[in-house]
Design an enzyme around this catalytic site. Structure first.
Site, short mmCIF file in Angstrom:
data_model
loop_
_atom_site.label_atom_id
_atom_site.label_comp_id
_atom_site.label_asym_id
_atom_site.label_seq_id
_atom_site.Cartn_x
_atom_site.Cartn_y
_atom_site.Cartn_z
NE ARG A 14 62.89 -50.87 39.73
CZ ARG A 14 64.16 -51.12 39.96
NH1 ARG A 14 65.04 -51.14 38.97
NH2 ARG A 14 64.59 -51.38 41.18
CG ASP A 15 65.76 -54.56 39.82
OD1 ASP A 15 66.37 -54.31 38.77
OD2 ASP A 15 66.32 -54.69 40.91
CG HIS A 206 67.46 -53.94 45.69
ND1 HIS A 206 66.29 -53.56 45.06
CD2 HIS A 206 68.25 -54.44 44.70
CE1 HIS A 206 66.39 -53.81 43.76
NE2 HIS A 206 67.56 -54.34 43.51
CG HIS A 208 70.53 -57.76 41.87
ND1 HIS A 208 69.84 -57.97 40.69
CD2 HIS A 208 70.10 -56.56 42.34
CE1 HIS A 208 69.05 -56.93 40.46
NE2 HIS A 208 69.19 -56.06 41.45
CB CYS A 239 71.45 -53.96 36.37
SG CYS A 239 71.67 -52.21 35.97
CG ASN A 248 65.80 -58.07 42.21
OD1 ASN A 248 65.25 -57.82 41.15
ND2 ASN A 248 66.44 -57.17 42.90
ZN ZN Z 1 68.20 -54.22 41.48
#
Ligand code: ZN
Length: 301
Positions: A14-15, A206, A208, A239, A248
């Site tokens: 996803r990310d 979470h 980055h 992002c 990440n």
């Molecule tokens: Zn993220």
């Protein structure tokens, strides 16, 4: 004192993939998720139900969920930003949904096209819809440790979102350093505040790795008793709505650090590094993973 058991939620599909311009075929995404399951990951964020015009890479969200191989040992989840996304997620059959709310207005408008109030107003309705359909709903706060547009994020701004999430029934909340601006001191301070105020919430973190501080921030979280961390295989991502945000923290680098600290994650490091290597070939560029470089030198990838 560190926790005994730590969980990792893999967010690469996803990310990680949302930043990729070239469309990755749905079957390839599904096979990536299958490999991650085989490597021992028990929580995987598989896609987003967001506007396909804004994130074209994940326009196949329904199809990805449909093709997932059911596995009752693994928690598959998908991201939503609003009620429309929630309705799509419910229809897809995904068992767990994460609702992301930004801690700042500017990020909220850029990321989801709506104000924080608008999202919060919808949240309880979304929670009811999820509960009716038997879906687990958890929360995540974006730009929780700093916003590239508004700078520092006051704890009161975070608390507004966390409080609303808690009221609507979320018992799992992830604080996301979307732009990679967090420092270990800040992580400790924020967690100390929320842990005392919201004792029934299970916190996730979470990070980055924009400034190379993601693993240090994880360590600060561990020291505050956090047992769930999100990461992307290979260190994929960024992002699309934040300039210069790095990926990440790489899952293999995280698993490696946790193993060195004596914390078992149940993830097979060798398999994970192999997946990261295959992703590099697929994407045609070098990924930020440290361990991947190391294993190349050792000739085992
Ligand atoms: Zn993220």
């Amino acid at each position: 004192m560190l926790p005994v058991k730590v969980w990792i939620r893999e967010v690469g599909p996803r990310d990680g993939l949302q930043m990729e311009k070239k469309f990755i075929p749905t079957e390839r995404k599904v096979s990536l998720i299958g490999s991650l399951v085989e490597a021992g990951l028990k929580k995987i964020e598989v896609t987003s139900f967001v506007n396909p015009k804004a994130v074209a890479q994940l326009k196949d969200a329904e199809e990805v969920v449909r093709l997932l191989k059911a596995n009752d040992q693994v928690e598959f989840s998908a991201l939503v930003l609003n009620k429309r996304g929630m309705e799509r997620a419910v229809a897809s059959g995904i068992p767990e949904v994460v609702l992301v709310v930004s801690a700042t207005e500017t990020h909220s408008l850029r990321n989801g096209g709506r104000s924080i109030s608008q999202v919060l107003q919808e949240m309880s309705r979304m929670a009811r819809l999820g509960a009716k359909e038997g879906i687990r709903l958890r929360g995540a706060v974006a730009v929780a440790f700093g916003c590239p547009f508004e700078g520092e994020v006051p704890v009161a701004a975070l608390e507004r979102v966390v409080g609303a999430m808690s009221e609507s029934g979320s018992r799992q909340i992830t604080l996301a350093d979307t732009a990679g601006l967090a420092s270990p001191v800040q992580v400790r301070r924020v967690l100390q505040f929320f842990r005392d105020q919201y004792r029934d919430i299970a916190w996730g973190l979470h990070f980055h790795d924009t400034r190379g501080l993601a693993l240090v921030n994880v360590y600060a979280g561990l020291e505050e008793g956090v047992t769930l961390f999100e990461s992307s295989v290979g260190g994929l991502g960024g992002c699309p709505f934040i300039p210069n945000a790095a990926g990440n923290v790489a899952t293999e680098d995280l698993v490696n650090m946790l193993a060195m600290l004596g914390l078992e994650t149940g993830v097979d490091l060798e398999k994970l590094v192999k997946i990261a290597g295959e992703l590099e070939s697929l994407l045609g560029r070098t990924l930020p993973s440290r361990l991947l470089r190391l294993s190349e030198q050792a000739g085992c990838v």
